[in-house]
Scaffold this motif. Structure first.
Motif, PDB file in Angstrom:
ATOM      1  N   VAL A 276     -52.938  53.566  20.132  1.00 39.16           N
ATOM      2  CA  VAL A 276     -52.750  54.118  19.084  1.00 39.16           C
ATOM      3  C   VAL A 276     -53.122  54.052  17.662  1.00 39.16           C
ATOM      4  CG1 VAL A 276     -50.238  54.082  20.258  1.00 39.16           C
ATOM      5  CG2 VAL A 276     -49.891  52.860  17.876  1.00 39.16           C
ATOM      6  N   ILE A 277     -52.662  55.137  16.762  1.00 36.34           N
ATOM      7  CA  ILE A 277     -53.118  54.678  15.500  1.00 36.34           C
ATOM      8  C   ILE A 277     -51.871  55.070  14.744  1.00 36.34           C
ATOM      9  CG2 ILE A 277     -55.027  56.084  13.455  1.00 36.34           C
ATOM     10  CD1 ILE A 277     -56.655  57.110  15.614  1.00 36.34           C
ATOM     11  N   VAL A 278     -52.347  53.748  13.644  1.00 35.76           N
ATOM     12  CA  VAL A 278     -51.195  54.086  11.856  1.00 35.76           C
ATOM     13  C   VAL A 278     -51.648  54.285  11.065  1.00 35.76           C
ATOM     14  CG1 VAL A 278     -50.553  51.622  12.418  1.00 35.76           C
ATOM     15  CG2 VAL A 278     -48.461  52.793  12.345  1.00 35.76           C
ATOM     16  N   VAL A 279     -51.081  54.561   9.806  1.00 37.05           N
ATOM     17  CA  VAL A 279     -51.604  54.968   8.696  1.00 37.05           C
ATOM     18  C   VAL A 279     -50.803  54.431   7.955  1.00 37.05           C
ATOM     19  CG1 VAL A 279     -52.555  56.354   7.324  1.00 37.05           C
ATOM     20  CG2 VAL A 279     -52.846  56.335   9.301  1.00 37.05           C
ATOM     21  N   PRO A 280     -50.284  52.399   7.422  1.00 38.14           N
ATOM     22  CA  PRO A 280     -49.086  51.545   7.138  1.00 38.14           C
ATOM     23  C   PRO A 280     -49.617  52.224   5.362  1.00 38.14           C
ATOM     24  CG  PRO A 280     -51.601  50.396   6.773  1.00 38.14           C
ATOM     25  CD  PRO A 280     -51.699  51.573   8.035  1.00 38.14           C
ATOM     26  N   GLN A 281     -48.097  52.843   5.254  1.00 36.62           N
ATOM     27  CA  GLN A 281     -48.182  53.197   3.941  1.00 36.62           C
ATOM     28  C   GLN A 281     -47.147  52.084   2.935  1.00 36.62           C
ATOM     29  OE1 GLN A 281     -49.785  55.798   2.493  1.00 36.62           O
ATOM     30  NE2 GLN A 281     -50.251  57.312   4.099  1.00 36.62           N
ATOM     31  N   GLY A 282     -47.251  52.531   1.036  1.00 37.88           N
ATOM     32  CA  GLY A 282     -46.315  51.335   0.811  1.00 37.88           C
ATOM     33  C   GLY A 282     -46.912  50.407   0.430  1.00 37.88           C
ATOM     34  N   THR A 283     -46.595  48.741   0.076  1.00 34.75           N
ATOM     35  CA  THR A 283     -46.778  47.614  -0.502  1.00 34.75           C
ATOM     36  C   THR A 283     -45.804  46.979   0.086  1.00 34.75           C
ATOM     37  OG1 THR A 283     -45.679  47.939  -2.717  1.00 34.75           O
ATOM     38  CG2 THR A 283     -47.491  48.623  -2.848  1.00 34.75           C
TER      39      THR A 283
END
Ligand code: C2O
Ligand code: CU
Length: 456
Positions: A276-283
């Motif tokens: 899978v590919i995940v695009v982490p967002q946030g802090t």
């Protein structure tokens, strides 16, 4: 350092066979240690591998001296190759018991498959050379095929990455080998077999990623992170979720899938792989969780549990596009069922047995198939729990579930057959030899739920 040796180092680095195909600018690869390639030919991966008892800390600060390892590591070293490469493994068994290695998911000559039908147990102190060529790209894994319920649970497993010619471009690639266990006070693995572990598979509440509990990964916000997942647990199904994020599913057992899709959970049974590919967002921090999944016998009541932490570091990136398609494969044509295999479970005085057509291995009649022919199997699960069905030596196409066609067809080597339901699969048996099929809950395989296919 002199300029000439710097140049030599640069040359060596640029011809390393493990250089990822997807290396864009700033590509970061998994930090899983790789087995050292002793062969100068870039198309041959030649390694030494030793199974031995060694120290290992499953949790930070507590080390057991009694871990069963490949080369002193859990997981064993990553075997990293490209499709078409030949691999030679000089294996030495330094364990106190006989063992073999099975190369899960790899299409290879039967004599290299590591089962008791095709090779003799490798005695303590003995050696064996495995030698075969990678026909397919994907993530595979290796583990013993003797007393596998105990040996795999003790730490004997490792990942194999075979890169293809067109890997998706990402900023980071991680390989996550999942497992679970119960730790004794001295930091060793509790092997005590109660009724629950006989039924559900040995496991416990210590969840491991690459051999360590509470592991932290550092990812850059907005970057594309490819997670190549393999479940090496005896029985636990991981139902992974990352709050506020979706997984872009790009592949499974047989490599990249033609039509990637988005999912908020990835359910992964023992033996399976998902990519899978995940695009982490946030802090700050994210937590990769495993959410409840009911695989039978009240297992759905287990609470959610953390699997690993993600620390978001670095400047946020503007997300780049995710892959929308990969090359199609020729799905095998559906055909009338040739063979029905009924999976069930039964209580006996000292535990449970797991049956196929009311028999337990080795009394399950072998299935003879002329070389090159196709067969359709219906796996009918009459039991109160899910069983992950695994076939050695061949991929199969999952064409139907409970009598309804599956679209798109999934190409796998391990598939969940949910409780009280059925899966139909088609395979072409083009490699001669004796091959096993079994449930990948290893306590089930070792207590009856296995059979043989003889291709002649
Ligand atoms: Cu990974 Cu016969 O199994
Ligand atoms: Cu099973």
């Amino acid at each position: 350092m002199r300029a000439s040796s710097l140049l030599l180092l640069a040359l060596l680095a640029s011809c390393s066979s493990s250089e990822p195909a997807s290396s864009g600018d700033g590509f970061v690869d998994t930090d899983l240690p790789k087995a050292a390639d002793k062969n100068a030919d870039p198309r041959v991966l030649e390694v030494s591998l030793e199974a031995k008892v060694a120290p290992h800390g499953f949790v930070t600060g507590v080390t057991t001296n009694a871990a069963w390892t490949y080369d002193g590591m859990i997981p064993g070293p990553l075997l990293d190759a490209k499709v078409g490469d030949r691999m030679i493994v000089h294996f030495k068994n330094s364990l106190p018991e006989p063992t073999t290695i099975h190369w899960h998911g790899i299409r290879l000559p039967a004599a290299m498959d590591g089962t008791m039908m095709m090779q003799k147990p490798i005695a303590p102190g003995a050696t064996f050379d495995y030698d075969f060529t990678f026909k397919d790209a994907g993530l595979f894994w290796y583990h013993p095929h003797m007393q596998s319920d105990v040996q795999v649970h003790s730490g004997l497993y490792g990942a194999i990455r075979v890169r293809g010619t067109a890997e998706p471009e990402v900023e980071r690639e991680e390989i996550l080998v999942l497992d679970d266990l119960t730790l004794a006070k001295d930091g060793s693995i509790e092997q005590y077999l109660d009724d629950e572990s006989k039924m559900m598979g040995r496991g416990g509440d210590t969840l491991l990623v690459n051999g360590l509990a509470n592991r932290t990964f550092k990812w850059r916000p907005g970057s594309r992170v490819r997670l190549r997942l393999v479940n090496a647990a005896n029985g636990r199904f991981f139902n992974l979720a990352l709050a506020g994020h979706t997984f872009h599913v790009i592949g499974s057992d047989a490599g990249l899938i033609p039509q990637p899709y988005d999912a908020d959970h990835v359910l992964i049974a023992p033996g399976e792989r998902w990519d899978v590919i995940v695009v982490p967002q946030g802090t700050g921090k994210l937590t990769l969780m495993t959410d409840p999944y009911d695989r039978g016998h009240d297992s759905g009541k287990m609470p959610p549990a953390p699997v690993a932490s993600i620390e978001l570091t670095g400047d946020p990136m503007t997300p780049k596009p995710l892959p929308t398609s990969f090359p199609a494969f020729d799905a095998l044509p559906d055909r009338p069922t040739d063979q029905t295999l009924v999976f069930n479970e039964k209580a006996v005085p000292d535990g449970f047995i797991f049956t196929i057509n009311d028999k337990t291995y080795p009394d399950v009649p072998p299935i003879d198939i002329p070389k090159g022919e196709m067969r359709a199997f219906e796996i009918k699960n009459d039991a109160e729990m899910d069983h992950p069905f695994h076939l050695h030596g061949f991929f199969f196409d999952v064409v139907a579930a409970n009598g309804t066609p599956v679209s798109p067809v999934r190409r796998k080597d391990t598939v969940i057959v949910p409780k009280k339901s059925s899966i139909k699969l088609v395979a072409r048996f083009d490699e001669p030899g004796s091959w096993m099929y079994h449930c990948h809950i290893l306590e089930h395989a070792e207590n009856g739920m296995a059979g043989e296919i003889h291709v002649k």
